[in-house]
Each structure stands twice: as structure tokens, then as C-alpha cells.
Design an enzyme around this catalytic site. Sequence first.
Site, PDB file in Angstrom:
ATOM      1  N   CYS A 173     -27.887 -22.533  24.663  1.00 17.67           N
ATOM      2  CA  CYS A 173     -27.636 -23.935  24.345  1.00 17.67           C
ATOM      3  C   CYS A 173     -27.608 -24.809  25.590  1.00 17.67           C
ATOM      4  O   CYS A 173     -28.101 -25.935  25.577  1.00 17.67           O
ATOM      5  CB  CYS A 173     -26.322 -24.084  23.572  1.00 17.67           C
ATOM      6  SG  CYS A 173     -24.909 -23.329  24.390  1.00 17.67           S
ATOM      7  N   CYS A 174     -27.000 -24.294  26.685  1.00 20.00           N
ATOM      8  CA  CYS A 174     -26.768 -25.153  27.847  1.00 20.00           C
ATOM      9  C   CYS A 174     -28.035 -25.518  28.613  1.00 20.00           C
ATOM     10  O   CYS A 174     -28.184 -26.677  29.023  1.00 20.00           O
ATOM     11  CB  CYS A 174     -25.763 -24.510  28.792  1.00 20.00           C
ATOM     12  SG  CYS A 174     -24.116 -24.341  28.078  1.00 20.00           S
ATOM     13  N   GLU A 205     -17.730 -25.366  29.682  1.00 18.13           N
ATOM     14  CA  GLU A 205     -19.142 -25.169  29.369  1.00 18.13           C
ATOM     15  C   GLU A 205     -19.975 -26.399  29.734  1.00 18.13           C
ATOM     16  O   GLU A 205     -19.538 -27.541  29.532  1.00 18.13           O
ATOM     17  CB  GLU A 205     -19.250 -24.882  27.859  1.00 18.13           C
ATOM     18  CG  GLU A 205     -20.624 -24.463  27.411  1.00 18.13           C
ATOM     19  CD  GLU A 205     -20.684 -24.263  25.880  1.00 18.13           C
ATOM     20  OE1 GLU A 205     -19.650 -23.918  25.279  1.00 18.13           O
ATOM     21  OE2 GLU A 205     -21.772 -24.465  25.314  1.00 18.13           O
ATOM     22  N   GLU A 223     -14.196 -21.144  23.265  1.00 22.49           N
ATOM     23  CA  GLU A 223     -15.076 -22.100  23.953  1.00 22.49           C
ATOM     24  C   GLU A 223     -14.474 -23.489  23.879  1.00 22.49           C
ATOM     25  O   GLU A 223     -15.167 -24.469  23.622  1.00 22.49           O
ATOM     26  CB  GLU A 223     -16.483 -22.107  23.327  1.00 22.49           C
ATOM     27  CG  GLU A 223     -17.189 -20.773  23.408  1.00 22.49           C
ATOM     28  CD  GLU A 223     -18.671 -20.884  23.093  1.00 22.49           C
ATOM     29  OE1 GLU A 223     -19.477 -20.399  23.901  1.00 22.49           O
ATOM     30  OE2 GLU A 223     -19.025 -21.462  22.039  1.00 22.49           O
ATOM     31  N   GLY A 279     -19.992 -27.172   9.998  1.00 23.34           N
ATOM     32  CA  GLY A 279     -18.978 -26.548  10.854  1.00 23.34           C
ATOM     33  C   GLY A 279     -19.188 -26.903  12.313  1.00 23.34           C
ATOM     34  O   GLY A 279     -18.230 -26.917  13.090  1.00 23.34           O
ATOM     35  N   HIS A 280     -20.403 -27.157  12.701  1.00 24.85           N
ATOM     36  CA  HIS A 280     -20.687 -27.595  14.074  1.00 24.85           C
ATOM     37  C   HIS A 280     -21.284 -28.995  14.013  1.00 24.85           C
ATOM     38  O   HIS A 280     -22.437 -29.183  13.652  1.00 24.85           O
ATOM     39  CB  HIS A 280     -21.646 -26.642  14.779  1.00 24.85           C
ATOM     40  CG  HIS A 280     -21.684 -26.833  16.280  1.00 24.85           C
ATOM     41  ND1 HIS A 280     -21.718 -28.060  16.890  1.00 24.85           N
ATOM     42  CD2 HIS A 280     -21.669 -25.918  17.290  1.00 24.85           C
ATOM     43  CE1 HIS A 280     -21.737 -27.908  18.203  1.00 24.85           C
ATOM     44  NE2 HIS A 280     -21.701 -26.632  18.476  1.00 24.85           N
TER      45      HIS A 280
END
Lengths: 647, 647
Positions: free
Chosen positions: B410-411, B342, B326, B199-200
Site C-alpha cells: 500500500c505504501c 506507517e 497499525e 470497513g476500510h
Amino acid sequence: MTSFEIPIASSFRPPAVSDVDVRGFWGERIDAVADRTAMILYDRCVAAGMLDQIDPARPVPAVRMPFHTRADGSPDTVNVQMFWDSDIAKVIETAAYALYRKANPDLEAKTDAIIDMFHRLQQPDGYVNSWFIRMQPGKRWTNLRDCHELYCAGHLMEAAVAYFHATGKRKLLDVMCRYADHIDGVFGPRPGQLPGYCGHEEVELALVRLGRATGGRRYFDLARFFVEQRGQQPHYFDVEAAARGADPKQFRHRTYEYNQSHLPVRQQTKVIGHAVRAMYLYSGMADVATEFGDDSLTDALKILWDDLTTKQMYITGGIGPAASNEGFTDYYDLPNESAYAETCAAVGLTMWASRMLGRGPDRLYADIMEQALYNGALSGLSTDGSRFFYDNPLESRGTHHRWTWHRCPCCPPNIARTVAAIGSYMYAVSAGQVAVHLYGDSTARLDVSGTKLTLTQSTDYPWNGRIAISVGLEKPAAFRLALRVPGWCRRATLFIDGETVDVDAIEERGYLRLDRLWRGGETILLDLPMELRTLRANPAVKADLGRVALGRGPLIYCVEEVDNGSGLNSLILAGDVGNATVTTVEQLGRAVAVEVDAKRERWNGWEGKLYDAAKPMLEKTRSRFVPYHLWDNRAPGEMLVWVRAGE
Amino acid sequence: MTSFEIPIASSFRPPAVSDVDVRGFWGERIDAVADRTAMILYDRCVAAGMLDQIDPARPVPAVRMPFHTRADGSPDTVNVQMFWDSDIAKVIETAAYALYRKANPDLEAKTDAIIDMFHRLQQPDGYVNSWFIRMQPGKRWTNLRDCHELYCAGHLMEAAVAYFHATGKRKLLDVMCRYADHIDGVFGPRPGQLPGYCGHEEVELALVRLGRATGGRRYFDLARFFVEQRGQQPHYFDVEAAARGADPKQFRHRTYEYNQSHLPVRQQTKVIGHAVRAMYLYSGMADVATEFGDDSLTDALKILWDDLTTKQMYITGGIGPAASNEGFTDYYDLPNESAYAETCAAVGLTMWASRMLGRGPDRLYADIMEQALYNGALSGLSTDGSRFFYDNPLESRGTHHRWTWHRCPCCPPNIARTVAAIGSYMYAVSAGQVAVHLYGDSTARLDVSGTKLTLTQSTDYPWNGRIAISVGLEKPAAFRLALRVPGWCRRATLFIDGETVDVDAIEERGYLRLDRLWRGGETILLDLPMELRTLRANPAVKADLGRVALGRGPLIYCVEEVDNGSGLNSLILAGDVGNATVTTVEQLGRAVAVEVDAKRERWNGWEGKLYDAAKPMLEKTRSRFVPYHLWDNRAPGEMLVWVRAGE
């Protein structure tokens, strides 16, 4: 000219709709309501199956059309059907004014039939609510927070008063007095009574209206109870939820700010939550303040008034920018294209403003009443009376059009009843004083301190500001006639029987106070020159930065694609709008349009490019502005109120 | 000067991070990452309890920190903990580059300890995922749609390659090859294999990277399988949901557009859904296209590239305007203050752009890579390497600041690993050709058709555009050196060993092709004059109407309150920005600031007023612009990229 000291009472009440005959601008709109809208509303109620719910002679219909659904798809507590009584009530109210305007036996018979349904629906104890009697028996008064129960009662009370005044028929009035008496027994501070109030305000102002029409002062007391009880602790909606076995925290709107019960009303300082609810609450509070001469309540309202009109109102008088809560967000958050600005909310602001005049004439309120009425409210109704805006954006890419109906059919009858009742907004009367709040070709039959007074306005307002008023009296009488000078007017002039009156000497809070012994037969000439105004917004309103709006008289203007081509955001006005001319648009009922010089950015060459260093070319053009309330009455297309401005 | 016909292969691959030593602008940023960020990331992972989840020697932690909650307050299917492996992987990857930059025994020991945890965590069959091994045993491969399982694997593969290249240590690489082999057995078209995909997206590009590092072509095949399988019918996520007894329709994001599985990838023409997912998918597709020489896949990507860069990209290279998904919304919907943009998405665009260069140098991709890298991505990291933006708006009222951490972490490691890996974005090599995509003071050790080549750039880029490149060779070699001329540069000049080269004759797709027998010792002087650019947006971008942004070289500029006072929206630039001067800001690492003449609207006098007919007063001022990526590194305050412009 002789001046008198006249004892003035400071409780002003509006005339009944049937006391004012309206011609001219508003007369044409009322005719459209009488000729078309009133029956359209009836027909659409029938088509939507709304009468099946009310009429006890028909099978109980299924619960349908879930209005709100949860994230998982299940229906929420609120269903349109639970407030259908209120929508039908506004249809009855509209029919009442239509019947007063023009005989219509078919409409009258159909309306009488609906009234008969409510009469048959009424329970032995006086209770009347189709949702709780027929769809949800046994659940009455268990969820005031969500279920619009007293709200429905309020609109039916308003309808009852209107129908009685218009037709002289008492049946619905009697039904609603019995119901009001029942409510008065159920709710109150005494043991065994419920200390509650409605999640959607309306019954407060309706009880005052019912009290004024019937002389029943206990209705004023009940209205005051509902107002004062709101937001008290322990919070009624918490207690009520617990009593029905629900978690009070599982409130769909999360905060009681949504229905203005987060604090006792006298402690509220910010206009917040659902816009229509807020307006109806403040209207009821102002009515209570007027009937009880309660200036402390008025003082609380003044803080809210300032909060709304200096930080949260569109220039059209539209309010409530957000769809998510049908209401207010942050200060200065006034996006144009996504503006919710529900028609009902602008109607509500008109109502609140008119009630703030209950303590005396004041331009502060009357100017906003006029602004909301002529712009953000009136836009809700097509000129032919057949289509309705629910939301009233100040910018459109061309896809926003009036509906023939809405699944939540509150706005169509609300704007229709307001237009048809315009006469009652034009004047207010107290002992010793008559105030003229709005101008328009019309004849009013008023009673000032026991003397019958006829005021006849001859005017082309709002297309120009010259108003002739003739005073008719059955006998000479001393009273104050207060004539509003709108804030947009820079130099009003006044003549009485040909004599110039020094307006500066007699102006107070934007009203010219004519205190004298009137003999009848006087002719007053008031001239309110309408200059084109180039309006800017407070720079905190980011959506309007670098943009201007045009106003003329009470009207805010806009550009439409049908007059100016597409790409309205390519138009740039000079900071000082120059070389303006006015013209008349036949297709819009001889409305006054304004044409000004402008420039247009050439937008060709952008295909396939997102950013570029090239400077845009400007070409000269002329752009035409039409009154905002008239947009989307011709060829569909873009619309824009706030136009880009150069230096 | 002699020209050669050189056979050129069209599969370009980046050098390893350890093949390029970076100094100057990027060198300082890498030092900050090595000196500070790498250890900060480790410490914050520890503080967040992330290692407790991975280390099989510790008690299994409780499920906590629900990331998404349903309307009723219950936790949704997605929890941050399920993707913690990926965040730790990026922390390892950052540490790898930091260790290559500077020895740091403490950081190396700590990173080795994490790698040991994954080693111990690995199951006998090769499976490695802390969430499914320790928190949700028995549920592996049952919800690829929501649970980031292959995504976590992908980031660990990237970390393994990076750590191997930087330190020569194979432990994590071996773990991940075993895991990749396991995945290769589980997924595929054969009976008994799962025809699924994540999915990602991420594992696709990671498998290519793993294959390049290890020579394992089966990883390329598996990457291609995941790419081609995506969006095929019957839809894997439907089948998978049904298999675990769930209703496929109860997908939180409603549409498979969210994860770009609504259509087979070759049929997709609109960049849609979650922005980071989209970028990682397209990156993986481009990698597969490069490894398989598959131009049909590249053609599909070109349509998506055009869609993104001409309709959906901020001028900073930021993408994905909406917080709700997002990701992407409507074309030209690029609000500035509420921009999500993002950091990971701009990093993702940088990655995709660099991979679009896998089929050959083309300014179309390299310009956007530079734009995203220097602006929307780099803004994610404070100059001292200690704080991080998650979202990167183009306008702020002064309340938006870099975080020390984020609940979805995550970033921070994503921008840190990207900055530290900048060398691998600067070049690409194919048989017979070396392309220089980005300029910066640095030395690269490359291999072109078997000959060792050293390219040394001496430059103050991006502060000015003069670049000296010395060519070092172990022996003479014929190859093409392709030097990018950025699209923002209007007149590039080139000298080789003092001789002028006619750039127009050798430019193709924005690259100067120097085809010759290089002997070593040549000095190339490339001058890319940096003129100030006044940029406008396509008028369909309503947020930028009547506004301009300033650019210089690869940098987009902004105004900050610290330089210009508050009320940045009161500043108005002339349409042709005049009298510009450049200065150096010591406090921002000697960054080049730009000062221009401007006007300022006087905003006093608006207190208590929402609308007014008065014309605003303008006064002359001078305004200072600083590079966007450097904002919020000094005194906190307002920031604005798109400044109002006069005619």
C-alpha cells in the site's frame, strides 16, 4: 593471631531453617509471615476452592478458571488447577517455618489436615497429584511438557522436608518419600522407564533437598538424571506429544527455549525462556554439581550466570522483563514501567545464587543473592505480610499495587516461604569451613566437622554495616570462618577480640578467610561502611540512559510520590549526588531514607501542546529516596527507581 | 495600497495536479517518481502476479500469500489479494501524474493495458472487483467489514480521475462512473438497498473527488450517506456477519474502534483504531463538510483534530505508534524506535489536513499538513524513488531500511502518488479567494471567479524561506490572495512591488490576506526566516523526556551514524543549542544540514558490566543533523530524532 592450614571440602550446604534464629530486620518480616501471612495464604486457598480439589473426601470439582485461552476463546492445555498442588505445597512450607517461629495450634491443625488430604490422596503405588488423580484420571505422565506434574511433586517434597524440620512430624515426608520412590521407578534410562523430565523445572532441586534431609542418595541420582536428560534428542516432548496423538509443533510457546529444553543443559549458554523455570533448573543443576562435586556442570552454570547478570538483570535483581513469556527477551531489554520481573523469578535467582555457593564462597554469587533478596524479591510482600506483588516494575504511574491474591497464586507463598527461611540463606557449611553469606541480627547453631558452633550476629544490618559476631563452641576447633565483604563496600575493617586484622591479606573472592583454632568466646567486629552509591546502567540499556539509581548497602532506593509529589520524572539529580543526608522513616519500620539535592522541571504550561520550543524552567528541590522493597506501603502513588540525571 | 471588501465563499477546492507545474525541491522528487518509481511500481505489480488476478483473459490464480494467520496457522479472513485492486489503482494514479510530468509511451501503454483489464473485468451491472469476480464469485457485498470492497472501488475512482486529468483518456473514468452508479444503487436508505459502508474508509473521499471531476452531485450524496451511516445501530457489521452465518463477536480486531464504526461519526471524539482508516474517514468527512457547507460535521472533526495533534502525533507528523493494530494506542504513547508510523498514515494525515482547509485557510491545519508531508510521509520514499519505508521510526539501531517492496504494497504507490500530486496540495481556490498553503518553486494555473490566474513561485524552499510570487492575470480582477505564514516562523516580512506590507494588520489564522484589485504583473516578496528550533515534547511523552529535536523551517532533523559515528544516544546537546551553522550536503541533493556543539559520553569500559557507580566521562564534539526525510539514503547506520539534552 595464628593461621592454620585447614583441609577444606568444597561442598557447601545450607543449614536447616530451624538451625537459625533470626531477629532484627528479617525477624520482623518473619514475624509478619508467622503472625499474618501464613494464615492468609491458608484462608485464600480455601476461598479459591483449592482444598476441594485435593481432598478425596469431597466431590470432584469442575474444571474452571481457564488460565490461558486461545485466540478463538477456547481453553488451552494449561489450567491453574493443574498446578494448585504446588501452591498448596508452598503454603505448607510457609506454615512450617511459621510454626517453627511461633506456636500456632490453629494453623498447625489446619496444615495437618491438608497433609492428611495428601496422605489419603496417595495411590497404592505412591502416586500423588490431585489434578491427575481426581480431575484427569488416566492421563498421568502423558504431558510432562505442559502439566506441571513433576513440578507439583517437587514443591510437595520441599514442603515435606520443611514441615519435618519445623515440627518433627513425618507424615508428609513419608508420603513424599514414597512418591519420590515411585517417580524413581517410572523415570530413568532403563527399559520400560520414561526418559522424560518436567516442562517446569523444580523437582530436580527438590530431590536434592529430600536426599539431604533423608540421606537418600538415590534421589540425588534421579535429580541428576532429570538434569542430564533435558534437551536430549529425540526430544522427549516431541515423542510424548506424538504418543498422545498431538502435533508436537502445536506448542503454545512455540519454542522449547521457553522451558530450557531446546538444548542439553551443558550446551546452553544463554539464559532464555520462562524466568522462574530457568532459575529452578539452574538451581537444580547447581545442587547436582554440589552433591556430585561436578565442576563441569558448574562451568556450564558460570556461563549462564555471566549471561544473566551482565546482560539481563534489573538493578533490583528482578529478572524476566516480558509478560508474554513471563521471561527473557533480548539482551539489555530492561524496560522499567512494563517490567514483569515476577516475584517468583527474583526468589528463583536468590535460590540459584545460594546454590552457586555450594562449591565455595564467592562474592560473585553472594552479592547477587543479596541484591535480588533485598530488592526484587522482598518487594513482593507488603511490610504487614498481607499483600503481594506478582510483577515488580521499577517505575509506576501510581496504578500498580500489591494484590490480595492472584489467579496464579505462585508468588505469595513463594516470597513468604523465602522470607521465613532466610536463616538458611545466611550460612553454608562444609567440612572445615563455615561461610557467612548474609548479615543480620541472629543466632545460628551449626555443626562444623562434628563440633557444635554457635554464631551470634548483633547488628542493625541492612540499615548500617556494623556487625558483631560472637563465636560459641562446645570445645575448641580448627576451622575456617569465611566472612563476606560485599562488593558495594569499599573499605571493610575487621577486629577480632579488639585486634585489627589486615583484611586485604585474607580476602579471597570477596570473603575474609579466618583460618584458626577457635576456642569459643571470640568476638568479631566487622564494619562494612555504607556509602551512598550513584549507579548507572550500561548504555545498552536504553530505558536507563541519562538516569541514575541510588544504592546504599544492599538496598536499591526509589522515589515515591508520597515523599516527592507527583511527576517523578520531572526530578533531575546532579550527576554527582551532593549533600546527601540519611533519615529514619518511622512509618516504614525505621527504614533509612536518603535525601539529596535535586532540580525539578516545571511542567505547567503544557496543556493542549504536544511539542514546543520553550526551554523548561528548573527549580531547586530536595528529594527523598526510600528502599525499593518498601514502596507502595504508604499512600499510593507514583514510584521511580531510575531518576533523570544532569551532567 | 488599497484594500477591498471581497465576497468570499468558504468552500475551497484543490486544483488538479495538471494545473500546477512544480520545479525545485518537489520537482526533483516528482522527476524521480516519473523517471523511476512509476515503472518500478508497475514492474513489481507484475512480479507479484497482481495483474494475473485482474485480467479476465488469464487463468484464475490460486489464493496465496495469506496475510494474517490465526494462532493455529490457518488463514484469517483477510488476504492481501482482496485489496490488490486498490494497490494497482494507486499505481495507475502514480502513472497518471508521471505521464503528465513526462511523456513515456511504454508506461502509458502498460497503464492503458491495465485499464483495459478493468474494463473487460467490469460486469454487465457495472460491478468491478477482481477478488470477488474472479476469486470469490458470489460473495460480493457479504463482508464489507473485512474485505476492502468499497475501499478498492474508491482507489480506482481516484485513479480514474487522475488518469483522465493527466491524459484526457476517459476509459477508466467511464468504467468507474458506471461502477459508482452501481454502488449508488446497491447502497442507500431505500428498501432493498444495503445500509452499509466499508470497513476500510476511502470510497467517501473518492466519491467526492469523482463528483468534483464529473459534476455528479449524486456521488456527494452517496459519500454523505456512507459517512452518516457509519456506526449507526443496529450495527451493520453485526447484521452482515449474522447474515453470512458468522458470529459477529469473532472479529479479529475485537472492537469496531478498529475501523471507527464504534459510534456514529459525529459522536466520535477520540482518534482511534487503524490509523490509515481513521485518516481516510476524516478526509471523507471533511470533503462532505466542504461540499455541503456542513459546519456541524466540521465541528466534530475539530475535536478529533485536536485529539490527534495534541496527544497522538509524532513530531514528524507520523501517527499510529503500534504495529498490532497499525494504529493508535494510549495518549502520549509515542515510542521512537518501535514507532509504526506507517507511511500511508502520514499521507492520510496530509490528506485530512488539506481537506480541513476546505472551509477556509487556517494555519492550524496547513502547518500540520506541511509537517506530515515533509517529514513522516516523504521519508517513505528514497531520494532516487526506488525504495520505500512502510514504518517510519524516529530512532534506529541501524537495521531499519527502505524496502524494495512489501507484502502489503500500500505504501509505495501511496507516497509516490502523493509526491507526484504535490501541486494540488499547494493551493486551494474558492469563489473570490486563492489560498497558498505550501511554498515551492512552481507555476500554478488557477481560475478565480472566472478569471484565469497564474501564480509563479520562485524559491529555494524548504532550504530557505525567501519566496517571490509573480501574479499573472488575463485581465484585472478583485480577489483575496491568502498567503500562509507558518507557525514556525517568528517574523515574516512582505513586500508587494517593493512596498512593505504590515503583516500583523492583515494576518488571520496564520494567513496574510491580500484583498485587492489585482492587475497582473505584481511581484510579491515573502520572507519567512528559518531559525533553528530546539523542540521539546510534552513531558507526558515519556519516550522524549530529557531529549530535544531540532527543526528548521518545515523540516524536522535527525542525526545519522554516517555523520556522527555510532552510539547516537551518547550525544548530549546543550539545552540551548549553541553555535549552530548550516552547511549543504551534496550527497543529499544539496540539502541543508545543521551542525551544533554537543558532548559525547564515553561508553568504553562497560564490557561485561551491567551497572556501575563510575561517572561517565564527557568529551566535546560537534554533531551534524540532516533532514529526517532524507535518512537512510547514504551509508546504513543508526538514526535518532530525539537527542539527549543537558540542562
